[in-house]
Motif scaffolding. Structure first.
Motif, PDB file in Angstrom:
ATOM      1  N   GLU A  24      -3.071  -3.076  -1.423  1.00 42.91           N
ATOM      2  CA  GLU A  24      -4.531  -3.003  -1.266  1.00 42.91           C
ATOM      3  C   GLU A  24      -4.876  -2.841   0.209  1.00 42.91           C
ATOM      4  O   GLU A  24      -5.744  -2.044   0.563  1.00 42.91           O
ATOM      5  CB  GLU A  24      -5.203  -4.266  -1.806  1.00 42.91           C
ATOM      6  N   ALA A  25      -4.213  -3.611   1.045  1.00 41.90           N
ATOM      7  CA  ALA A  25      -4.455  -3.531   2.486  1.00 41.90           C
ATOM      8  C   ALA A  25      -3.941  -2.210   3.049  1.00 41.90           C
ATOM      9  O   ALA A  25      -4.648  -1.528   3.800  1.00 41.90           O
ATOM     10  CB  ALA A  25      -3.808  -4.714   3.197  1.00 41.90           C
ATOM     11  N   CYS A  26      -2.721  -1.840   2.701  1.00 41.09           N
ATOM     12  CA  CYS A  26      -2.130  -0.620   3.268  1.00 41.09           C
ATOM     13  C   CYS A  26      -2.906   0.636   2.877  1.00 41.09           C
ATOM     14  O   CYS A  26      -2.980   1.587   3.671  1.00 41.09           O
ATOM     15  CB  CYS A  26      -0.670  -0.498   2.840  1.00 41.09           C
ATOM     16  N   CYS A  27      -3.486   0.629   1.705  1.00 39.23           N
ATOM     17  CA  CYS A  27      -4.246   1.801   1.258  1.00 39.23           C
ATOM     18  C   CYS A  27      -5.555   1.969   2.027  1.00 39.23           C
ATOM     19  O   CYS A  27      -6.180   3.029   1.965  1.00 39.23           O
ATOM     20  CB  CYS A  27      -4.504   1.731  -0.246  1.00 39.23           C
ATOM     21  N   LYS A  28      -5.965   0.959   2.775  1.00 39.54           N
ATOM     22  CA  LYS A  28      -7.168   1.051   3.608  1.00 39.54           C
ATOM     23  C   LYS A  28      -6.867   1.632   4.990  1.00 39.54           C
ATOM     24  O   LYS A  28      -7.777   1.961   5.733  1.00 39.54           O
ATOM     25  CB  LYS A  28      -7.795  -0.337   3.768  1.00 39.54           C
ATOM     26  N   PRO A  43      10.896   1.083  11.363  1.00 38.94           N
ATOM     27  CA  PRO A  43       9.918   1.280  12.431  1.00 38.94           C
ATOM     28  C   PRO A  43       8.477   1.594  12.018  1.00 38.94           C
ATOM     29  O   PRO A  43       7.664   1.918  12.867  1.00 38.94           O
ATOM     30  CB  PRO A  43      10.519   2.438  13.238  1.00 38.94           C
ATOM     31  N   SER A  44       8.145   1.514  10.732  1.00 43.52           N
ATOM     32  CA  SER A  44       6.759   1.758  10.325  1.00 43.52           C
ATOM     33  C   SER A  44       6.521   1.129   8.955  1.00 43.52           C
ATOM     34  O   SER A  44       7.462   0.802   8.226  1.00 43.52           O
ATOM     35  CB  SER A  44       6.468   3.264  10.249  1.00 43.52           C
ATOM     36  N   LEU A  45       5.246   0.990   8.633  1.00 44.82           N
ATOM     37  CA  LEU A  45       4.898   0.532   7.282  1.00 44.82           C
ATOM     38  C   LEU A  45       5.404   1.539   6.251  1.00 44.82           C
ATOM     39  O   LEU A  45       5.939   1.154   5.206  1.00 44.82           O
ATOM     40  CB  LEU A  45       3.383   0.337   7.161  1.00 44.82           C
ATOM     41  N   LEU A  46       5.228   2.802   6.536  1.00 45.51           N
ATOM     42  CA  LEU A  46       5.701   3.864   5.634  1.00 45.51           C
ATOM     43  C   LEU A  46       7.180   3.675   5.306  1.00 45.51           C
ATOM     44  O   LEU A  46       7.573   3.688   4.135  1.00 45.51           O
ATOM     45  CB  LEU A  46       5.475   5.237   6.281  1.00 45.51           C
ATOM     46  N   GLU A  47       8.000   3.486   6.319  1.00 51.55           N
ATOM     47  CA  GLU A  47       9.442   3.368   6.094  1.00 51.55           C
ATOM     48  C   GLU A  47       9.815   2.042   5.429  1.00 51.55           C
ATOM     49  O   GLU A  47      10.701   2.001   4.576  1.00 51.55           O
ATOM     50  CB  GLU A  47      10.192   3.566   7.401  1.00 51.55           C
ATOM     51  N   THR A  48       9.144   0.973   5.793  1.00 47.89           N
ATOM     52  CA  THR A  48       9.434  -0.332   5.196  1.00 47.89           C
ATOM     53  C   THR A  48       9.110  -0.324   3.714  1.00 47.89           C
ATOM     54  O   THR A  48       9.919  -0.770   2.885  1.00 47.89           O
ATOM     55  CB  THR A  48       8.632  -1.440   5.905  1.00 47.89           C
ATOM     56  N   LEU A  49       7.955   0.200   3.356  1.00 50.86           N
ATOM     57  CA  LEU A  49       7.549   0.192   1.946  1.00 50.86           C
ATOM     58  C   LEU A  49       8.348   1.189   1.121  1.00 50.86           C
ATOM     59  O   LEU A  49       8.637   0.932  -0.051  1.00 50.86           O
ATOM     60  CB  LEU A  49       6.045   0.422   1.834  1.00 50.86           C
ATOM     61  N   ASN A  50       8.737   2.314   1.718  1.00 51.65           N
ATOM     62  CA  ASN A  50       9.634   3.225   1.013  1.00 51.65           C
ATOM     63  C   ASN A  50      10.983   2.562   0.767  1.00 51.65           C
ATOM     64  O   ASN A  50      11.576   2.733  -0.296  1.00 51.65           O
ATOM     65  CB  ASN A  50       9.805   4.534   1.791  1.00 51.65           C
ATOM     66  N   HIS A  51      11.461   1.808   1.739  1.00 54.18           N
ATOM     67  CA  HIS A  51      12.733   1.102   1.566  1.00 54.18           C
ATOM     68  C   HIS A  51      12.641   0.130   0.386  1.00 54.18           C
ATOM     69  O   HIS A  51      13.544   0.097  -0.459  1.00 54.18           O
ATOM     70  CB  HIS A  51      13.103   0.368   2.851  1.00 54.18           C
ATOM     71  N   ASP A  83       0.177   6.742  -3.205  1.00 52.28           N
ATOM     72  CA  ASP A  83       1.293   7.174  -4.053  1.00 52.28           C
ATOM     73  C   ASP A  83       2.360   6.081  -4.135  1.00 52.28           C
ATOM     74  O   ASP A  83       2.904   5.809  -5.206  1.00 52.28           O
ATOM     75  CB  ASP A  83       1.922   8.469  -3.523  1.00 52.28           C
ATOM     76  N   LEU A  84       2.649   5.481  -3.005  1.00 53.01           N
ATOM     77  CA  LEU A  84       3.628   4.391  -2.980  1.00 53.01           C
ATOM     78  C   LEU A  84       3.140   3.197  -3.800  1.00 53.01           C
ATOM     79  O   LEU A  84       3.921   2.575  -4.528  1.00 53.01           O
ATOM     80  CB  LEU A  84       3.892   3.951  -1.545  1.00 53.01           C
ATOM     81  N   ALA A  85       1.862   2.882  -3.695  1.00 56.98           N
ATOM     82  CA  ALA A  85       1.296   1.764  -4.446  1.00 56.98           C
ATOM     83  C   ALA A  85       1.462   1.998  -5.950  1.00 56.98           C
ATOM     84  O   ALA A  85       1.867   1.085  -6.691  1.00 56.98           O
ATOM     85  CB  ALA A  85      -0.181   1.577  -4.097  1.00 56.98           C
ATOM     86  N   MET A  86       1.163   3.200  -6.398  1.00 54.75           N
ATOM     87  CA  MET A  86       1.305   3.504  -7.833  1.00 54.75           C
ATOM     88  C   MET A  86       2.769   3.464  -8.271  1.00 54.75           C
ATOM     89  O   MET A  86       3.091   2.932  -9.328  1.00 54.75           O
ATOM     90  CB  MET A  86       0.677   4.858  -8.164  1.00 54.75           C
ATOM     91  N   ALA A  87       3.650   4.023  -7.447  1.00 55.78           N
ATOM     92  CA  ALA A  87       5.073   4.029  -7.781  1.00 55.78           C
ATOM     93  C   ALA A  87       5.624   2.607  -7.826  1.00 55.78           C
ATOM     94  O   ALA A  87       6.376   2.243  -8.745  1.00 55.78           O
ATOM     95  CB  ALA A  87       5.846   4.878  -6.774  1.00 55.78           C
ATOM     96  N   GLN A  88       5.253   1.783  -6.841  1.00 54.10           N
ATOM     97  CA  GLN A  88       5.726   0.400  -6.800  1.00 54.10           C
ATOM     98  C   GLN A  88       5.171  -0.389  -7.983  1.00 54.10           C
ATOM     99  O   GLN A  88       5.893  -1.181  -8.596  1.00 54.10           O
ATOM    100  CB  GLN A  88       5.340  -0.261  -5.477  1.00 54.10           C
ATOM    101  N   ALA A  89       3.907  -0.189  -8.319  1.00 55.80           N
ATOM    102  CA  ALA A  89       3.306  -0.899  -9.453  1.00 55.80           C
ATOM    103  C   ALA A  89       4.036  -0.551 -10.752  1.00 55.80           C
ATOM    104  O   ALA A  89       4.252  -1.419 -11.600  1.00 55.80           O
ATOM    105  CB  ALA A  89       1.821  -0.567  -9.559  1.00 55.80           C
ATOM    106  N   GLY A  90       4.441   0.699 -10.889  1.00 52.41           N
ATOM    107  CA  GLY A  90       5.207   1.093 -12.071  1.00 52.41           C
ATOM    108  C   GLY A  90       6.545   0.367 -12.146  1.00 52.41           C
ATOM    109  O   GLY A  90       6.943  -0.119 -13.210  1.00 52.41           O
ATOM    110  N   LEU A  91       7.232   0.271 -11.012  1.00 50.72           N
ATOM    111  CA  LEU A  91       8.498  -0.468 -10.979  1.00 50.72           C
ATOM    112  C   LEU A  91       8.273  -1.951 -11.248  1.00 50.72           C
ATOM    113  O   LEU A  91       9.069  -2.592 -11.944  1.00 50.72           O
ATOM    114  CB  LEU A  91       9.186  -0.305  -9.623  1.00 50.72           C
ATOM    115  N   ASP A  92       7.199  -2.492 -10.694  1.00 52.03           N
ATOM    116  CA  ASP A  92       6.907  -3.909 -10.910  1.00 52.03           C
ATOM    117  C   ASP A  92       6.675  -4.196 -12.394  1.00 52.03           C
ATOM    118  O   ASP A  92       7.140  -5.209 -12.916  1.00 52.03           O
ATOM    119  CB  ASP A  92       5.701  -4.344 -10.073  1.00 52.03           C
ATOM    120  N   ARG A  93       5.977  -3.302 -13.083  1.00 55.86           N
ATOM    121  CA  ARG A  93       5.774  -3.476 -14.542  1.00 55.86           C
ATOM    122  C   ARG A  93       7.112  -3.406 -15.284  1.00 55.86           C
ATOM    123  O   ARG A  93       7.358  -4.176 -16.214  1.00 55.86           O
ATOM    124  CB  ARG A  93       4.804  -2.426 -15.079  1.00 55.86           C
ATOM    125  N   GLN A  94       7.986  -2.480 -14.868  1.00 54.04           N
ATOM    126  CA  GLN A  94       9.304  -2.376 -15.503  1.00 54.04           C
ATOM    127  C   GLN A  94      10.128  -3.642 -15.269  1.00 54.04           C
ATOM    128  O   GLN A  94      10.825  -4.107 -16.178  1.00 54.04           O
ATOM    129  CB  GLN A  94      10.061  -1.169 -14.956  1.00 54.04           C
TER     130      GLN A  94
END
Length: 183
Positions: A24-28, A43-51, A83-94
């Motif tokens: 929610e925060a990152c999407c802002k 070195p970035s939020l992008l890379e940390t969340l992709n990891h 996009d990352l939020a949606m992808a992560q939410a899908g994994l979290d549901r799984q």
């Protein structure tokens, strides 16, 4: 129900809640802030969340015995926080569904994990889940710290287990656990 199973099922829901709040925060953030280089393990939020997204895919594949192994990493980074939020939410549901489907006898069952040049190793489902949750907590904490240097305030991520301070988003996840327990 066993205490260990209840704990893992609640941890899966806590994981989903904390990811939801963090995203929610990152999407802002602007794309520039999301990709900006920061001091941290990645070195970035992008890379940390992709990891986190990559590693969750890896362990969920191992837990479900999907057979992809290290091939799960052969996917390009998602560049957009939404996009990352949606992808992560899908994994979290799984992951919640996986934990909800476990029996106590499954926890000590060993599953194969592809470690590339190190070969295939066997780990128990319980140890793998505990590691996955710890991994998420570790890197979410780093992302949380990185958010402190942006225009968006980092959210509380620990208002899940205690009744007196439970966040409404956490309550939604707790309620799904309670409904499952009463079926």
């Amino acid at each position: 129900m066993s205490a260990a199973l209840d704990h893992l099922r609640l941890m899966a829901r806590n994981n989903a809640y904390a990811n939801e709040r963090l995203y929610e925060a990152c999407c802002k953030l602007s794309q520039v802030e999301f990709e900006a280089e920061r001091t941290n393990f990645f070195p970035s939020l992008l890379e940390t969340l992709n990891h986190n997204w990559e590693v969750d895919r890896y362990y969920l594949d191992a837990l479900t015995e999907g057979g992809e192994g290290l091939a799960v990493f052969e996917v390009p980074f998602l560049r957009d926080a939404n996009d990352l939020a949606m992808a992560q939410a899908g994994l979290d549901r799984q992951l919640i569904a996986f934990c909800d489907g476990l029996r106590a006898s499954d926890l000590e069952r060993e599953i194969a994990q592809d470690r590339g040049a190190k070969g295939t190793v066997k780990e128990t489902i319980a140890a793998t889940l505990m590691h996955l949750f710890q991994h998420q907590i570790h890197h979410r904490g780093q992302a949380h710290a990185m958010l402190a240097g942006t225009s968006v305030a980092p959210p509380q991520l620990d208002e899940f287990f205690l009744n007196f301070e439970r966040h409404p988003a956490a309550q939604r996840h707790i309620d799904t656990f309670s409904r499952e327990e009463n079926l």
